[in-house]
Motif scaffolding. Structure first.
Motif, PDB file in Angstrom:
ATOM      1  N   LEU A 152       0.851  -1.173   0.000  1.00 43.55           N
ATOM      2  CA  LEU A 152       0.000   0.000   0.000  1.00 43.55           C
ATOM      3  C   LEU A 152       0.893   1.231   0.000  1.00 43.55           C
ATOM      4  N   VAL A 153       0.587   2.165  -0.856  1.00 39.50           N
ATOM      5  CA  VAL A 153       1.350   3.410  -0.959  1.00 39.50           C
ATOM      6  C   VAL A 153       0.419   4.545  -0.543  1.00 39.50           C
ATOM      7  N   TRP A 154       0.836   5.305   0.448  1.00 34.98           N
ATOM      8  CA  TRP A 154       0.013   6.418   0.908  1.00 34.98           C
ATOM      9  C   TRP A 154       0.130   7.564  -0.083  1.00 34.98           C
ATOM     10  N   GLY A 155      -1.006   8.065  -0.534  1.00 27.59           N
ATOM     11  CA  GLY A 155      -1.043   9.229  -1.409  1.00 27.59           C
ATOM     12  C   GLY A 155      -2.094  10.176  -0.882  1.00 27.59           C
ATOM     13  N   THR A 156      -1.776  11.457  -0.844  1.00 30.00           N
ATOM     14  CA  THR A 156      -2.698  12.390  -0.211  1.00 30.00           C
ATOM     15  C   THR A 156      -3.654  13.077  -1.177  1.00 30.00           C
ATOM     16  N   GLY A 157      -3.287  13.236  -2.436  1.00 30.05           N
ATOM     17  CA  GLY A 157      -4.138  14.005  -3.331  1.00 30.05           C
ATOM     18  C   GLY A 157      -4.298  15.424  -2.812  1.00 30.05           C
ATOM     19  N   THR A 158      -3.187  16.041  -2.453  1.00 28.71           N
ATOM     20  CA  THR A 158      -3.230  17.319  -1.736  1.00 28.71           C
ATOM     21  C   THR A 158      -3.923  18.445  -2.491  1.00 28.71           C
ATOM     22  N   ILE A 159      -4.130  18.303  -3.781  1.00 30.54           N
ATOM     23  CA  ILE A 159      -4.858  19.372  -4.464  1.00 30.54           C
ATOM     24  C   ILE A 159      -6.335  19.357  -4.091  1.00 30.54           C
ATOM     25  N   LEU A 160      -6.805  18.265  -3.511  1.00 32.13           N
ATOM     26  CA  LEU A 160      -8.206  18.155  -3.125  1.00 32.13           C
ATOM     27  C   LEU A 160      -8.436  18.433  -1.643  1.00 32.13           C
ATOM     28  N   HIS A 161      -7.401  18.194  -0.836  1.00 31.28           N
ATOM     29  CA  HIS A 161      -7.589  18.268   0.607  1.00 31.28           C
ATOM     30  C   HIS A 161      -6.218  18.434   1.247  1.00 31.28           C
ATOM     31  N   HIS A 162      -6.115  19.283   2.262  1.00 28.33           N
ATOM     32  CA  HIS A 162      -4.833  19.429   2.948  1.00 28.33           C
ATOM     33  C   HIS A 162      -4.444  18.094   3.576  1.00 28.33           C
ATOM     34  N   PRO A 163      -3.177  17.685   3.464  1.00 30.71           N
ATOM     35  CA  PRO A 163      -2.794  16.346   3.911  1.00 30.71           C
ATOM     36  C   PRO A 163      -2.755  16.139   5.429  1.00 30.71           C
ATOM     37  N   ARG A 164      -2.518  17.175   6.201  1.00 31.44           N
ATOM     38  CA  ARG A 164      -2.292  16.954   7.634  1.00 31.44           C
ATOM     39  C   ARG A 164      -3.445  16.234   8.343  1.00 31.44           C
ATOM     40  N   PRO A 165      -4.697  16.691   8.200  1.00 25.41           N
ATOM     41  CA  PRO A 165      -5.775  15.978   8.904  1.00 25.41           C
ATOM     42  C   PRO A 165      -5.906  14.524   8.457  1.00 25.41           C
ATOM     43  N   THR A 166      -5.649  14.265   7.199  1.00 25.64           N
ATOM     44  CA  THR A 166      -5.791  12.894   6.715  1.00 25.64           C
ATOM     45  C   THR A 166      -4.644  12.012   7.204  1.00 25.64           C
ATOM     46  N   ILE A 167      -3.450  12.566   7.276  1.00 21.25           N
ATOM     47  CA  ILE A 167      -2.309  11.806   7.810  1.00 21.25           C
ATOM     48  C   ILE A 167      -2.549  11.488   9.288  1.00 21.25           C
ATOM     49  N   GLU A 168      -3.028  12.486  10.026  1.00 19.76           N
ATOM     50  CA  GLU A 168      -3.322  12.250  11.446  1.00 19.76           C
ATOM     51  C   GLU A 168      -4.404  11.193  11.607  1.00 19.76           C
ATOM     52  N   ALA A 169      -5.436  11.243  10.764  1.00 14.62           N
ATOM     53  CA  ALA A 169      -6.509  10.242  10.841  1.00 14.62           C
ATOM     54  C   ALA A 169      -5.966   8.846  10.537  1.00 14.62           C
ATOM     55  N   PHE A 170      -5.051   8.753   9.586  1.00 15.80           N
ATOM     56  CA  PHE A 170      -4.467   7.457   9.246  1.00 15.80           C
ATOM     57  C   PHE A 170      -3.624   6.916  10.401  1.00 15.80           C
ATOM     58  N   LEU A 171      -2.827   7.786  11.010  1.00 17.45           N
ATOM     59  CA  LEU A 171      -1.988   7.359  12.127  1.00 17.45           C
ATOM     60  C   LEU A 171      -2.817   6.921  13.335  1.00 17.45           C
ATOM     61  N   GLU A 172      -3.992   7.515  13.504  1.00 23.83           N
ATOM     62  CA  GLU A 172      -4.849   7.196  14.643  1.00 23.83           C
ATOM     63  C   GLU A 172      -5.871   6.104  14.326  1.00 23.83           C
ATOM     64  N   PHE A 173      -5.925   5.653  13.088  1.00 25.99           N
ATOM     65  CA  PHE A 173      -6.966   4.718  12.672  1.00 25.99           C
ATOM     66  C   PHE A 173      -6.864   3.376  13.382  1.00 25.99           C
ATOM     67  N   GLU A 174      -8.014   2.870  13.846  1.00 23.84           N
ATOM     68  CA  GLU A 174      -8.160   1.518  14.351  1.00 23.84           C
ATOM     69  C   GLU A 174      -9.430   0.953  13.754  1.00 23.84           C
ATOM     70  N   PHE A 175      -9.397  -0.324  13.420  1.00 25.59           N
ATOM     71  CA  PHE A 175     -10.601  -0.955  12.897  1.00 25.59           C
ATOM     72  C   PHE A 175     -11.673  -0.959  13.983  1.00 25.59           C
ATOM     73  N   PRO A 176     -12.904  -0.648  13.631  1.00 25.98           N
ATOM     74  CA  PRO A 176     -13.978  -0.737  14.610  1.00 25.98           C
ATOM     75  C   PRO A 176     -14.089  -2.179  15.145  1.00 25.98           C
ATOM     76  N   LYS A 177     -14.311  -2.310  16.409  1.00 25.94           N
ATOM     77  CA  LYS A 177     -14.334  -3.650  17.039  1.00 25.94           C
ATOM     78  C   LYS A 177     -15.383  -4.560  16.418  1.00 25.94           C
ATOM     79  N   ASP A 178     -16.517  -4.012  15.986  1.00 28.30           N
ATOM     80  CA  ASP A 178     -17.561  -4.866  15.415  1.00 28.30           C
ATOM     81  C   ASP A 178     -17.225  -5.360  14.006  1.00 28.30           C
ATOM     82  N   LEU A 179     -16.197  -4.795  13.393  1.00 28.68           N
ATOM     83  CA  LEU A 179     -15.752  -5.268  12.077  1.00 28.68           C
ATOM     84  C   LEU A 179     -14.589  -6.227  12.209  1.00 28.68           C
TER      85      LEU A 179
END
Length: 179
Positions: A152-179
């Protein structure tokens, strides 16, 4: 032919600094729209052969999200298999892969060790719809297995959205327990 000439010009300009080729499955010339496939020996293979001859080992191809109202199914990832088979020493990065055609993408990942997924736009899905992101990721993993994570290669598509919030969301991501 123009794409091949463009690659030759870029190789002259940048030489060994050229590390990859980015391709889009639609070409425009005036009012004409033409789609092509990654497994096309007349259109695509000469470009990949020239790239390979010059030490380029990575080809990124835009898939899953058509650019405008274009006909055809060239945005499905299945044709990448032909290129990955014919050029086993090259890596193929499928940009936006899995946002549509998730199962087909997962089977490609399971069968071809030289196919990678660029998660560009997935980051926006993660930020705005984390459960959808989790389900997409689990669909890939359920077929492709855990080793998919190494391709998997992380790509931000920064022309559509600033990368910082998405990078932070990725670093904090956990699968929901019910999944």
């Amino acid at each position: 032919k123009e794409a091949l000439r463009s690659l030759e010009r870029q190789l002259e300009m940048y030489g060994d600094k050229t590390i990859g080729v980015k391709m889009y499955p639609t070409s425009w010339a005036n009012d004409t729209v033409r789609n092509w496939r990654m497994d096309d020996p007349e259109v695509t293979f000469p470009i990949l052969e020239k790239a390979s001859e010059n030490g380029i080992k990575v080809t990124a191809v835009h898939k899953s999200i058509p650019i405008g109202p274009v006909p055809g199914d060239e945005y499905a990832p299945g044709d990448v298999a032909g290129a990955a088979t014919h050029f086993p020493d090259m890596n193929f990065e499928v940009v936006h892969a899995g946002l549509s055609h998730v199962e087909e993408t997962a089977w490609l990942m399971a069968r071809y060790p030289n196919i990678y997924i660029n998660l560009e736009i997935w980051n926006i899905v993660l930020l705005r719809r984390p459960r959808v992101f989790a389900k997409l990721m689990l669909d890939l993993l359920s077929i492709g297995g855990e080793y998919v994570l190494d391709r998997l290669v992380w790509g931000t598509g920064t022309i559509l959205h600033h990368p910082r919030p998405t990078i932070e969301a990725f670093l904090e991501f956990e699968f929901p327990k019910d999944l």
